[in-house]
Design an enzyme around this catalytic site. Structure first.
Site, PDB file in Angstrom:
ATOM      1  N   SER A  69      -2.222   1.681   6.211  1.00  0.00           N
ATOM      2  CA  SER A  69      -0.940   1.463   6.899  1.00  0.00           C
ATOM      3  C   SER A  69      -1.093   1.473   8.411  1.00  0.00           C
ATOM      4  O   SER A  69      -2.085   1.981   8.956  1.00  0.00           O
ATOM      5  CB  SER A  69       0.073   2.538   6.487  1.00  0.00           C
ATOM      6  OG  SER A  69       0.256   2.520   5.097  1.00  0.00           O
TER       7      SER A  69
HETATM    8  N1  SAM Z   1      -1.804   5.768   2.022  1.00  0.00           N
HETATM    9  C1  SAM Z   1      -2.730   4.696   2.147  1.00  0.00           C
HETATM   10  C2  SAM Z   1      -3.740   4.896   3.219  1.00  0.00           C
HETATM   11  O1  SAM Z   1      -3.671   5.921   3.923  1.00  0.00           O
HETATM   12  O2  SAM Z   1      -4.620   4.045   3.347  1.00  0.00           O
HETATM   13  C3  SAM Z   1      -2.097   3.341   2.292  1.00  0.00           C
HETATM   14  C4  SAM Z   1      -1.508   2.921   1.045  1.00  0.00           C
HETATM   15  S1  SAM Z   1      -1.371   1.195   0.752  1.00  0.00           S
HETATM   16  C5  SAM Z   1      -0.151   0.727   1.909  1.00  0.00           C
HETATM   17  C6  SAM Z   1      -0.492   1.364  -0.812  1.00  0.00           C
HETATM   18  C7  SAM Z   1      -1.356   1.831  -1.945  1.00  0.00           C
HETATM   19  O3  SAM Z   1      -0.509   2.148  -3.038  1.00  0.00           O
HETATM   20  C8  SAM Z   1      -2.332   0.777  -2.447  1.00  0.00           C
HETATM   21  O4  SAM Z   1      -3.627   1.285  -2.428  1.00  0.00           O
HETATM   22  C9  SAM Z   1      -1.854   0.507  -3.868  1.00  0.00           C
HETATM   23  O5  SAM Z   1      -2.882   0.168  -4.766  1.00  0.00           O
HETATM   24  C10 SAM Z   1      -1.200   1.826  -4.210  1.00  0.00           C
HETATM   25  N2  SAM Z   1      -0.253   1.765  -5.327  1.00  0.00           N
HETATM   26  C11 SAM Z   1       0.662   0.824  -5.622  1.00  0.00           C
HETATM   27  N3  SAM Z   1       1.335   1.152  -6.741  1.00  0.00           N
HETATM   28  C12 SAM Z   1       0.828   2.346  -7.161  1.00  0.00           C
HETATM   29  C13 SAM Z   1       1.115   3.206  -8.257  1.00  0.00           C
HETATM   30  N4  SAM Z   1       2.037   2.938  -9.175  1.00  0.00           N
HETATM   31  N5  SAM Z   1       0.402   4.357  -8.366  1.00  0.00           N
HETATM   32  C14 SAM Z   1      -0.561   4.672  -7.457  1.00  0.00           C
HETATM   33  N6  SAM Z   1      -0.868   3.899  -6.405  1.00  0.00           N
HETATM   34  C15 SAM Z   1      -0.178   2.756  -6.249  1.00  0.00           C
END
Ligand code: SAM
Length: 223
Positions: A69
């Protein structure tokens, strides 16, 4: 942290990192969080061809069409969470592991869930390299993490169509959840305080654009 690679990366773009931190400070982000931003090289989580962009305030690709992010967003959500020493935090959407590391370095006990195996594995390596104990899980986070509940704080770092019921249930009384909720292309940041099992205090913050939360109680696909 005593990993040689991390120490080297910290020296690479020191000036750019300082410029970013100074600009984040002007938006009201506290020194406590900014001091941590200065200790974690964002280069660690991205490919080498993007190193020059590491301290531009924008999301960057981490593989599998996912992103680390925007630094402002990470800091803003961290502020909203009101992290105190030893609070038990659940993060949904580990991604690169960057947000989880910040929460841990602020003194929280961190549980983090990722649905993409490749990112889960990479984040596990990151936690080892940074020499921090963070509990990572590979599963659909829309159902929370029942076996470790309840949590003092819950942070969702992907765009939710609505607030997953399981997460509300797994939040302690007086706990805080921060979650972007809305359409796939635009979400409102919500801060929800659980007053008791039936009453919540919700405040709405700025709009953001996250990758979708995909799962049983999220979106069914990316498109
Ligand atoms: N917090 C992260 C970082 O510090 O890099 C950024 C997160 S990225 C914007 C969103 C993440 O949420 C992705 O890696 C995606 O695969 C994950 N995601 C989406 N749906 C999800 C779910 N149902 N359970 C767990 N992770 C999920």
């Amino acid at each position: 942290m005593n990993n040689e690679k991390i120490d080297k990366l910290l020296l690479l773009n020191k000036k750019n990192r300082k410029v970013l931190i100074d600009s984040l400070r002007k938006t009201g982000i506290s020194d406590k969080i900014l001091d941590i931003i200065d200790k974690i090289p964002r280069e660690y989580f991205i490919s080498q061809d993007l190193y020059d962009e590491a301290y531009i305030d924008k999301p960057l690709p981490i593989g599998n069409r996912q992103t680390i992010s925007q630094p402002y967003t990470v800091c803003f959500m961290t502020e909203l969470l009101e992290i105190k020493e030893n609070v038990k935090v659940l993060e949904i959407g580990t991604g690169s592991g960057y947000q989880a590391l910040i929460l841990k370095m602020l003194g929280a006990e961190v549980y983090t869930v990722e649905r993409i195996e490749y990112l889960f594995n990479k984040s596990q390596t990151a936690f080892k390299d940074f020499n921090l104990e963070i509990f990572g899980f590979y599963k659909d986070g829309t159902t929370g993490l029942e076996e470790k509940a309840p949590f003092d704080r819950i942070i969702v770092t992907a765009a939710a169509p609505n607030i997953p019921e399981a997460l509300i249930k797994q939040l302690k009384i007086n706990g805080i959840m921060v979650i972007p909720v809305g359409e796939k292309d635009c979400q409102k940041m919500l801060k929800i305080k659980k007053i008791d099992n039936n009453n919540f205090k919700t405040s709405e913050h700025s709009t953001f654009r996250f990758v979708p939360l995909i799962g049983k109680y999220g979106w069914s696909s990316e498109n």
